[in-house]
Scaffold this active site. Structure first.
Site: not given
Length: 463
Positions: A332-333, A286, A360, A298, A430
């Site tokens: 995606e997130e 992503h 991912d 990520d 994140h």
């Protein structure tokens, strides 16, 4: 790999060859040579790392709807065009546009009014506080514990969800998934009980001052209250002080908001199959990321590895017999709209999808693959495992493949997730610490090679 380990791997491969029929031996040897070419090209001339350097350094964080996400789309399209693919194109998709606003602030205030700063960040999708929001705090370990509390213990307070990830699981993703309900649903559950907001312990096994953002969701008919993540050190401090002073308050200030949806794109590039072009193998990651760091692990690594799969096949002259398509998914997130749109368009076009692979889980040392398929298909893929022994990428297990390929379920014979060592992933996941310097060049290029090798085999033999 230690020399002894490498010799054992070669010995195992030799045993497998010696006990197989001659025709199988010849084919296995040919496949071994082809896979070695893929790894040699990746280790000597791999481009994933430098592509990632540009994506993270020149564009940076790429939250859906942002200007940086738009720049990343252009970068992805240009980069794949430079590989010289048969086709590169964009798939339009409308995505959410949530913005964090000014940096969040939080303080613990006791009887004397002195403030102790907390490391905090808004959860993705949260509403803001409309200035400063101050309230007492009730600590819980689960949604069930919250539901069992008397109403007067919750109304008008912050609900502080302080259940840590379970450190006893070997697979950290299992611990992350188990603890994730409080982040996703905590604010709605708190609001149903009359709380003014939710404070959630960051989803990590690390003990530091980095708060971890991530998606949360509201429920129809339930008031929308602010939701923030506390760093693990901050959560520990708040819990400790609550025991000494149950009447303390937390003051929170967040200016995040959700704006109208924005037009964006999935970026798609493909090599057309030489024998069975109608059969499609997808590989992707992503393109969007959270806004605190650079989105390196990520999922910048997954995007650059997916593009590298196509480059490796071209550079080695291993023209795939089936069409191989790299997809850089958008959103995606906080919505999975790119993955859903890709699957919807594939279904509308009546495309024949053979397999879909996703990267991912970071760009760490490759371990193998997770497979979602019928038992016979799983066994066929697992039959290629001996070819990966020399590269230590040998875990061919049944397991979750990935969020963006999941919408293809029912349209594809196998969903496959690239699996790499996960022990460090949730330390930076994140957070502002998800930066390029955390990625090891060799680990990243080895991962792309293992993905390309499996896709080469699927393209050659089908499923």
């Amino acid at each position: 790999m230690r020399i002894a380990s490498f010799r054992r791997a070669l010995g195992l491969a030799a045993i497998l060859l010696s006990t197989a029929p001659l025709a199988v031996q010849a084919q296995t040897k040919a496949d071994s040579v082809a896979i070695r070419r893929i790894y040699d090209e990746a280790l000597a001339h791999g481009e994933s790392y430098e592509n990632l350097r540009y994506l993270t350094g020149q564009i940076g964080a790429r939250l859906s709807g942002s200007a940086q996400a738009g720049q990343a789309v252009q970068w992805g399209q240009t980069t794949m065009e430079k590989i010289g693919l048969d086709r590169v194109y964009l798939q339009e998709v409308m995505v959410p546009h949530w913005v964090r606003g000014t940096r969040e602030k939080a303080q613990i205030k006791g009887d004397k009014g002195k403030g102790l700063a907390l490391s905090v960040c808004a959860l993705g999708g949260s509403v803001g506080t409309s200035g400063k929001l101050q309230a007492r705090v009730i600590e819980v370990q689960s949604l069930a514990e919250l539901a069992a509390l008397p109403a007067d213990k919750v109304k008008g307070r912050f609900v502080f969800f302080n259940r840590p990830m379970n450190p006893l699981y070997i697979e950290t993703g299992q611990a992350y998934g188990e603890a994730g309900d409080q982040r996703r649903s905590g604010a709605a559950a708190a609001a149903r009980r009359g709380a003014v907001g939710a404070l959630v312990r960051s989803l990590t096994l690390a003990h530091d001052d980095f708060p971890h953002t991530g998606a949360m969701r509201y429920e129809d008919g339930v008031p929308q209250v602010p939701a923030a993540a506390l760093s693990t050190n901050g959560a520990d401090k708040l819990s400790q002080l609550l025991k000494a002073d149950p009447g303390l308050t937390v003051e929170l200030e967040m200016s995040c908001q959700t704006l109208p949806d924005v037009k964006s794109y999935n970026v798609v590039g493909e090599i057309r199959g030489s024998k069975y072009p109608e059969e499609i193998i997808t590989v992707g990651g992503h393109l969007d990321s959270w806004d605190l760091g650079q989105g390196a692990h990520d999922d910048g690594t997954g995007c650059t590895q997916s593009m590298e799969v196509l480059r490796l096949l071209k550079a080695t002259g291993l023209r795939p017999e089936r069409t191989v398509r790299a997809v850089l998914f958008m959103n995606e997130e906080n919505g999975v709209r790119g993955g859903n749109q890709y699957a919807a368009l594939a279904k509308a076009a009546n495309e024949k999808h053979l397999a879909a692979m996703e990267s991912d889980g970071g760009g760490f040392t490759p371990r193998g693959f997770n497979i979602e398929a019928e038992p016979a298909t799983v066994r066929k893929i697992q039959g290629w495992q001996p070819l990966f022994v020399p590269y230590n990428s040998t875990e061919f297990a049944v397991g979750h493949a990935g969020t963006d390929v999941e919408p293809l379920k029912g349209q594809v014979k196998a969903l496959i997730g690239f699996d790499c060592d996960s022990q460090r992933y949730f330390d930076i996941h994140h957070t502002a610490a998800d930066t390029f310097d955390k990625v090891n060049r060799r680990e990243l290029e080895l991962g792309g090679a293992s993905m390309a090798a499996l896709i080469y085999l699927i393209s050659k033999y089908g499923l």
